[in-house]
Design an enzyme around this catalytic site. Structure first.
Site, PDB file in Angstrom:
ATOM      1  N   PHE A  28      -2.802   3.027  11.094  1.00  0.00           N
ATOM      2  CA  PHE A  28      -4.175   3.545  11.010  1.00  0.00           C
ATOM      3  C   PHE A  28      -5.167   2.403  10.749  1.00  0.00           C
ATOM      4  O   PHE A  28      -6.027   2.104  11.583  1.00  0.00           O
ATOM      5  CB  PHE A  28      -4.196   4.615   9.898  1.00  0.00           C
ATOM      6  CG  PHE A  28      -5.543   5.022   9.397  1.00  0.00           C
ATOM      7  CD1 PHE A  28      -6.579   5.341  10.278  1.00  0.00           C
ATOM      8  CD2 PHE A  28      -5.783   5.115   8.025  1.00  0.00           C
ATOM      9  CE1 PHE A  28      -7.825   5.744   9.792  1.00  0.00           C
ATOM     10  CE2 PHE A  28      -7.016   5.517   7.545  1.00  0.00           C
ATOM     11  CZ  PHE A  28      -8.038   5.820   8.421  1.00  0.00           C
TER      12      PHE A  28
ATOM     13  N   TYR B 126       5.919   2.187  -4.132  1.00  0.00           N
ATOM     14  CA  TYR B 126       4.730   1.656  -3.441  1.00  0.00           C
ATOM     15  C   TYR B 126       3.913   0.790  -4.402  1.00  0.00           C
ATOM     16  O   TYR B 126       3.578  -0.356  -4.096  1.00  0.00           O
ATOM     17  CB  TYR B 126       3.897   2.828  -2.935  1.00  0.00           C
ATOM     18  CG  TYR B 126       2.685   2.437  -2.125  1.00  0.00           C
ATOM     19  CD1 TYR B 126       2.809   1.838  -0.865  1.00  0.00           C
ATOM     20  CD2 TYR B 126       1.399   2.686  -2.600  1.00  0.00           C
ATOM     21  CE1 TYR B 126       1.688   1.507  -0.109  1.00  0.00           C
ATOM     22  CE2 TYR B 126       0.283   2.359  -1.841  1.00  0.00           C
ATOM     23  CZ  TYR B 126       0.432   1.774  -0.606  1.00  0.00           C
ATOM     24  OH  TYR B 126      -0.683   1.448   0.142  1.00  0.00           O
TER      25      TYR B 126
END
Ligand code: UDP
Length: 313
Positions: A11, A145
């Site tokens: 993205f 993450y």
């Protein structure tokens, strides 16, 4: 410049490639396509300043020829992606960052790390300034993450201090716009898809948690300015317009005319209760601030999703 963008099929990576090409640079997008897609490049077919290399940056990166900059954007980035791909997420943040930094050192290239507001975890300082060290659960599901990105920042600073690599770190806050994956599980694609189908929007918890959403063109502009600046320490880029997730759901239902209402579902583990960037540093150093309002940006995003055939599958 000749610029390598890791995660270039994602993205943000693909929007960044577009911006770099528009600025006249030569661009190489590298991606292993586990969450990215070459569909994000269809409009670049025949562009002689653009090429795609299919490679997983957690493996050694062989690259022929000079490079002036490396923008390291490879990583699963949505909570459900990193819950499904925890080891890959840790590897790309750690080994991938190490490999990309090693390449920057070998080529004498500037290096820009895509870091994240997740380094602040569930923040106890509000809004978040770059000087805040964060509140992260290292062993929770999101830790894969958060800690990978924190390691990536530490590794970037170590390459800067020990090897003199010219580095930049952008801490990216929630961003939305065309090319988000419909099923990446994040709140924007979920709400847009549900509203286009006339379904209730799934608000997690009571929806009292806050986020601050930045339209992709604003974010990319901030990142480009940071790349061109000489600031080595992290800079927050995001839109400080904060709202609760329940208010956000109401905005989407209003914009789309969805009559499906809202359905409450359980709050994910360690879901940050509040998030808002302090962008004073970006304003002062980069002369940057976001321009696109939530209503304008969401309208463009909804229009884009509406034209994606798989919304209705
Ligand atoms: N969220 C929600 N419904 C959804 C998806 C997400 O209420 O269908 C909430 C989620 O719990 C979080 C916020 O929206 O509080 C933003 O979630 P997202 O996954 O987009 O990104 P995050 O900011 O948590 O990384």
């Amino acid at each position: 410049m000749r610029v390598l963008v890791t995660g270039g099929a994602g993205f943000l990576g693909s929007h960044l490639c577009d911006r770099l090409l528009a600025e006249g640079h030569e661009v190489i997008a590298m991606d292993n396509l586990i969450t990215g897609t070459t569909d994000n490049f269809t409009h670049l077919a025949g562009n002689r300043r653009f090429q795609f290399v299919h490679h997983d940056v957690t493996n050694y990166i062989y690259f022929k020829g000079p490079l002036d900059a490396i923008l390291h954007f490879a990583s699963p980035a949505s909570p459900i992606d990193y819950l499904e791909l925890p080891i890959q997420t840790l590897k790309v943040g750690s080994l991938g960052t190490h490999n990309a930094l090693g390449l920057a050192l070998a080529k004498g290239a500037r290096f820009l790390l895509a870091s994240t507001s997740e380094v602040y975890g569930d923040p106890q300082i509000h809004p978040q300034t770059e000087s805040y060290w964060g509140n992260v659960n290292p062993i929770g599901p999101r830790g894969v993450y958060d800690e990978a990105k924190r390691f990536a920042e530490a590794m970037t600073m170590a390459y800067h201090r020990s090897h003199g690599v010219d580095t930049r770190i952008v801490r990216i806050f929630n961003t939305y716009g065309p090319r988000m994956r419909l099923r990446d599980g994040r709140v924007v694609p979920n709400f847009v898809r549900q509203s286009l189908l006339g379904e209730p929007l799934t608000v997690y918890g009571k929806g009292a948690q806050t986020r601050s959403f930045c339209y992709v063109s604003d974010l990319i502009d901030g990142i480009y300015r940071l790349l061109m600046s000489d600031e080595v320490e992290p800079v927050n880029i995001g839109n400080p317009a904060e709202l609760t997730i329940l208010d956000f759901a109401n905005v989407i239902n209003e914009l789309t005319g969805n009559k499906g209402g809202i359905r409450f579902e359980p709050l994910p583990v360690d879901d940050p209760k509040q998030r808002q960037p302090d962008i004073t540093k970006a304003q002062q150093l980069l002369k940057w601030e976001p321009k696109v309002s939530l209503n304008e940006g969401m309208q463009m995003t909804i229009d884009w999703f509406r034209n994606q055939a798989d919304v209705y599958e």
